[in-house]
Motif scaffolding. Structure first.
Motif: not given
Length: 810
Positions: A156-176
């Motif tokens: 918030t102080e620097d007005n920056i957004l970071y995006f990290v792909d969690h798709t594979d992890i979430k898919m694995l969690e859903q499968k589990y």
């Protein structure tokens, strides 16, 4: 370099030669003359040169080392710069820099790939409203963008957004999670008593048919079914299959009920299921506990435990009466045993004690007294309802001996010992008790109640007797009198007070009444109970009557079948609100009655009533309360009457309805509020005859039912084929997205919008599947970029979701 080396060798030679001359001349001065002085000069010159040379050589080496290090740093710096550039632009980390107006100033290539947009100079709100909303509230969150799940970090102080792909992890969690084991138990309620009257051949036929129903149901979801008694069957499945039967709303409950209703047998099914990542033995114990909970709540329902969360499904009919004299005798003997083991007994009920609480406490007191055990009723004159206040005032003047029955909660704390049995009547929830501290101090606990249990009920009991089919707790206790091996003495006035508990809880024998209720009335009458005295206790004063009429004048009818009354801004006793609801349910065509009013300065209550057409207990449970099929309530703190009313109306929109058996008919046309063509329903005889006369139904005779079954079998086969096709189509649609590219103007605004027709056309163009625009459950055009889930009704039981990506046209 070579010349320098030769010169260095020459000076070393001169150094040692001059040193030799100096040594020689030191011993032969007379013969050396000027050679001695020449030797000293050459030695000094050589030594000076060599010292200067070695000093310069050291400096040169250091300069060379520093020059080499500088070259290395320059090389590393260049590579670090290249690595940084690659990180910004090529690595799977999205970066967006924005200004205070939430307009994007810079984005790396990966971020542009995520949003399928150039991004720069676009407003974040226009590229993703979900992102815009979340970044104002959280610094870490997850978001779905164009079919992928990203973890987002906000600086918030620097007005920056970071995006990290969690798709594979979430898919694995859903499968589990989908593969997590789930165990269930199906119980056929009242099976043995219902089949006991049949001959062996008919009993075998019924069991064969019910096993066929269960087998067909489990085959549909590929669930393993194994019977371990005639009444109970084990279910083995995974979490994915469990979610499928939840989505199907446990239709097996309705199928079993409908089948046995047609066969004129009072049998329903109850299901307990547990799903969690724990050992199977523990999981089975939890599943069995859910089944017990379903049975204690009246049966004909499913209770599901999923990772600590308990949900309820079904409960669309009134409870089947399954108490037998043998059952009552066994429960009485167990109660007598636990009383005899105790040194003394305390009896406590709920806060704001009503007629049933008071009457049942009194009945238990009389049983314990007959067993020669010291006993007291925990009683607080400040925590009783107006009816019991009238009784208490009479006790103080006309029945002073009864005062000895009571003990104040504060004194009861000192009367309590480790060998004291605490008997709780007409309640089984800690937060509703007259005194929670007394309950927490008790080492031995017995509960007698006629209300439905849920997952918040007290569990640390030594004795439990709950029966939701009973009209009142008084009924449960009075039935026990017959099986107590001691003479229980009850005066006529005490019997009258017990009778009052039955009359109040059944609203003058208006609902939840069975033949056992009348048996209870007969027993109490033998003890001298007087109905006229009960009616005198229950009379309203003039002010209560005026307030009730005023509330009824504001009665609001919702959807032509729900009556809701607001009891004004004054503070009302719970019994006053209940009486208003009792009056509303007597109005013609009202299926459920509700009265909302203040019972304290910061507390609001709903009293709910129904007859045989609706389960108000389910509604009240959804609002945090509880009760019975046709008599329930809920309380709310720190809110307003209007908000409570809105919450109630919202629940009414979703509630299922049910009915009681009166006259069986087959509908030949769809009848609003009753059923669809071909349904076999039980409704009041008068209404049934009207539907027959108006050619909307026919009698459910054996021949008519057989003809209907033949037609239904054909239709069912066709419907199952269509359903299978639509489910297969749903799988395809759910996993096949469609992308619509649109022109975008300044700051990311769309030129125009994306219509339903546009979506259907693009879906056919991209995926080769034709869909009906009229089946889309989405009534507005899309005017922004992003991912959208568009529901489309393929079948009455199948709703697919079109995943739509609205992206910027390049």
């Amino acid at each position: 370099m070579k010349n320098s080396f030769k010169l260095r060798k020459l000076f070393i030679f001169l150094l040692f030669a001059s040193l030799a001359v100096i040594v020689y001349c030191a011993f032969n001065r007379e013969s050396c003359g000027y050679f001695f002085h020449a030797g000293i000069f050459v030695f000094g010159a050589s030594l000076t040169y060599l010292l200067v040379f070695f000093a310069q050589n050291k400096t040169i080496k250091k300069l060379d080392w520093m020059e080499n290090r500088l070259k290395q740093w320059n090389s590393i710096s260049y590579r670090v710069k290249r690595a940084g550039e690659n990180s910004f632009n090529e690595m799977p980390l999205g970066i967006i820099v924005f200004n205070d107006d939430k307009v994007i100033e810079w984005a790396n290539n990966y971020a542009k790939k995520i949003f399928l947009s150039p991004l720069v100079d676009r407003k974040i709100e226009l590229i993703s409203q979900e992102l815009y909303a979340n970044m104002k509230r959280f610094t870490e969150f997850e978001i779905t963008l164009y079919g992928k799940i990203f973890g987002v970090s906000v600086l918030t102080e620097d007005n920056i957004l970071y995006f990290v792909d969690h798709t594979d992890i979430k898919m694995l969690e859903q499968k589990y999670r989908a593969r997590t084991l789930a165990l269930g138990i199906i119980n056929l309620d009242n099976l043995s008593p219902a089949l006991a009257v049949l001959d062996a051949q008919e009993k075998a036929r019924q069991m064969s048919n019910i096993i066929g129903l269960l087998s067909h149901w489990v085959e549909k979801y590929d669930i393993y079914l194994r019977g371990y008694s005639e009444e109970q069957y084990l279910l083995i499945m995974d979490n994915r299959q469990l979610h499928q039967i939840i989505e199907d709303k446990f239709k097996i409950l309705e199928e079993i009920k409908s089948y046995f209703l047609k066969e004129d047998l009072r049998i329903t099914a109850s299901i307990g299921i547990a799903s969690a990542d724990i050992v199977s033995q523990k999981l089975f114990e939890i599943a069995y506990a859910q089944l017990e909970l379903a049975l204690n709540r009246g049966g004909d329902q499913a209770v599901v435990y999923q990772d600590g969360v308990i949900s309820y499904y079904g409960a669309r009919t009134t409870t089947i009466e399954n108490r037998s004299p043998v059952h009552v005798r066994v429960k009485t003997e167990q109660f007598v045993d636990i009383v005899n083991e105790a040194a003394r007994v305390l009896i406590m009920t709920h806060d704001n004690s009503d007629a049933d609480a008071f009457g049942s406490s009194l009945a238990v007191y009389k049983i314990v007294l007959a067993l020669n055990k010291p006993v007291k009723i925990v009683f607080d004159p400040e925590k009783i309802d107006p009816t019991i206040k009238n009784v208490y005032e009479e006790i103080k003047t006309e029945h002073v001996n009864v005062l000895d029955y009571f003990i104040h909660p504060k004194d009861a704390m000192f009367w309590m010992t480790g060998e004291t049995l605490l008997v709780i009547t007409d309640v089984q929830y800690e937060n509703l008790l007259l005194d929670e501290k007394l309950y927490k101090q008790a080492k031995k606990l017995a509960i007698i109640d006629h209300h439905r249990r849920n997952n918040f009920a007290i569990t640390n009991y030594d004795y439990l007797y709950t029966q939701t089919s009973a009209s009142s707790t008084v009924e449960l206790v009075v039935e026990m009198l017959e099986f107590v091996d001691a003479e229980v003495e009850i005066s006529n006035i005490e019997a009258t007070w017990m009778l009052m508990g039955v009359i109040v809880d059944t609203n003058n024998l208006m609902y939840r009444v069975s033949y056992r209720t009348f048996n209870t009335l007969a027993i109490l009458q033998k003890f001298g109970a007087e109905m006229p005295k009960v009616q005198r206790y229950l009379r309203e004063n003039l002010q209560e009557y005026v307030e009730r009429v005023a509330a009824l004048n504001k009665l609001e009818i919702i959807d032509g079948k729900y009556g809701i009354a607001i009891a004004g801004d004054n503070i009302y006793p719970r019994s006053g609100i209940a009486k208003i609801a009792d009056t509303i349910i007597s109005v013609n065509n009202i299926k459920a009655a509700f009265c909302i009013g203040k019972i304290d300065e910061n507390e609001i209550a709903i009293s709910a009533r129904s007859l045989d057409e609706m389960n108000v207990q389910v509604i009240m449970e959804q609002l945090g309360g509880g009760g019975h099929y046709n008599n329930a309530a809920a309380q709310f703190k720190n809110t307003t009457i209007e908000l409570v009313k809105e919450a109630l109306i919202e629940k009414l929109k979703r509630i299922d309805e049910g009915g009681q058996q009166t006259m069986k008919i087959i509908l030949t046309k769809d009848v609003k509020g009753k059923g669809k063509e071909g349904d076999i329903i039980d409704i009041p005889a008068g209404h049934a005859n009207f539907l027959i006369r108006s050619e909307q139904a026919i009698m459910a005779t054996v021949d008519n039912i057989k003809q209907l079954e033949k037609r239904n079998a054909q239709e069912k086969e066709e419907q199952e084929r269509l359903l299978a096709e639509m489910k297969a189509l749903k799988v395809i649609i759910d996993k096949t997205p469609v992308t619509v590219a649109v022109r975008v103007g300044k700051e990311g605004k769309l030129f125009g919008s994306v219509s339903g027709k546009h979506i259907i056309d693009e879906y056919k163009l991209q995926n080769g599947i034709s869909l009906d625009k009229r089946k889309m459950i989405y009534d507005k055009d899309i005017d922004q970029l992003g991912t959208f889930k568009i529901p489309i009704q393929l079948h009455k039981e199948v709703t697919a979701e079109i995943t739509l990506y609205v992206v910027e046209k390049k």
